[in-house]
Write a protein that holds these residues in place. Sequence first.
Motif, mmCIF file in Angstrom:
data_model
loop_
_atom_site.group_PDB
_atom_site.id
_atom_site.type_symbol
_atom_site.label_atom_id
_atom_site.label_comp_id
_atom_site.label_asym_id
_atom_site.label_seq_id
_atom_site.Cartn_x
_atom_site.Cartn_y
_atom_site.Cartn_z
ATOM 1 N N GLY A 48 0.795 -1.286 -0.009
ATOM 2 C CA GLY A 48 0.042 -0.041 -0.058
ATOM 3 C C GLY A 48 0.884 1.327 0.166
ATOM 4 O O GLY A 48 1.907 1.079 0.113
ATOM 5 N N GLN A 80 -4.841 7.450 3.577
ATOM 6 C CA GLN A 80 -4.464 6.020 3.172
ATOM 7 C C GLN A 80 -5.927 5.303 3.070
ATOM 8 O O GLN A 80 -6.686 5.241 4.036
ATOM 9 C CB GLN A 80 -3.790 5.351 4.150
ATOM 10 C CG GLN A 80 -3.254 3.883 3.740
ATOM 11 C CD GLN A 80 -2.316 3.236 4.707
ATOM 12 O OE1 GLN A 80 -2.127 3.661 5.929
ATOM 13 N NE2 GLN A 80 -1.851 2.318 4.524
ATOM 14 N N SER A 81 -6.059 4.683 1.895
ATOM 15 C CA SER A 81 -6.970 3.838 1.555
ATOM 16 C C SER A 81 -8.515 4.691 1.782
ATOM 17 O O SER A 81 -9.506 4.174 2.544
ATOM 18 C CB SER A 81 -7.276 2.653 2.445
ATOM 19 O OG SER A 81 -6.084 1.818 2.244
#
Length: 242
Positions: A112, A127-128
């Motif tokens: 990631g 993030q995400s």
Amino acid sequence: MQKIYPIKCLKLSDSYWTRGFYFFLATLFYACSSLDSTELQPIILSSKDYLMQEKGQFCVFSVHQLSYTLNSKPTESLFFEKHTVIDHPTHEGVLVVIFRKNQENANWIETGRKLVVLQNSKIIEIQSNQTQCILVNPIEVGTQWNFQLYNQAKAQQAQIIRFLPQAIYANKTMSNLIEVELFKDSSALSLQKKQVILAPNWGIVFSKESNVSYCYEGNCLGKGQINYGTVITYDLIDYGKE
């Protein structure tokens, strides 16, 4: 025969000696107090200083996870994560790629990426599709903010807990660290909590997150016996620049 006359000394009163003694004690106490307060206050007082700053910087973590299920012993797992700065997409922000491996001698596999930026003196991680606020100014014990910065429906209060003048991570001494409680929701039935330690120029060097449910039946109520959930800990074991 020559007479020897005794040397006369000035006689000082008891009150003079008493005043002098108390003055000495007061001076010593003030010096020690000043030293202690200096040691407990961080030299770096800006959130910007707790960011990874340069391309090529990396941090390697040993990640320990405990998973709990009902009527079973907790399952223990260990893996490694590496966070490396690969770009500066913004003026005050870095793009970090995250690698993972399950054994020390295995190859790193990318899992990631996250963007870490400084916005209005706030360190923000994206993030995400999740945006979280890690740190704000002023860097003082008791400073509070909303960890879920852009999600008012799920506000979680973060705060600076304490200063750590020095601590050892990856067999090296770091200075001016701070401990932050990013969120805490505790009751007799469950615990959701995350605490981190940040170091200047490197960001988070330790993290512990608990998300567990406690037993609520019979005699186990209120005793902290975990039925379900996970406890995951990140410990810095190496850092540097590639």
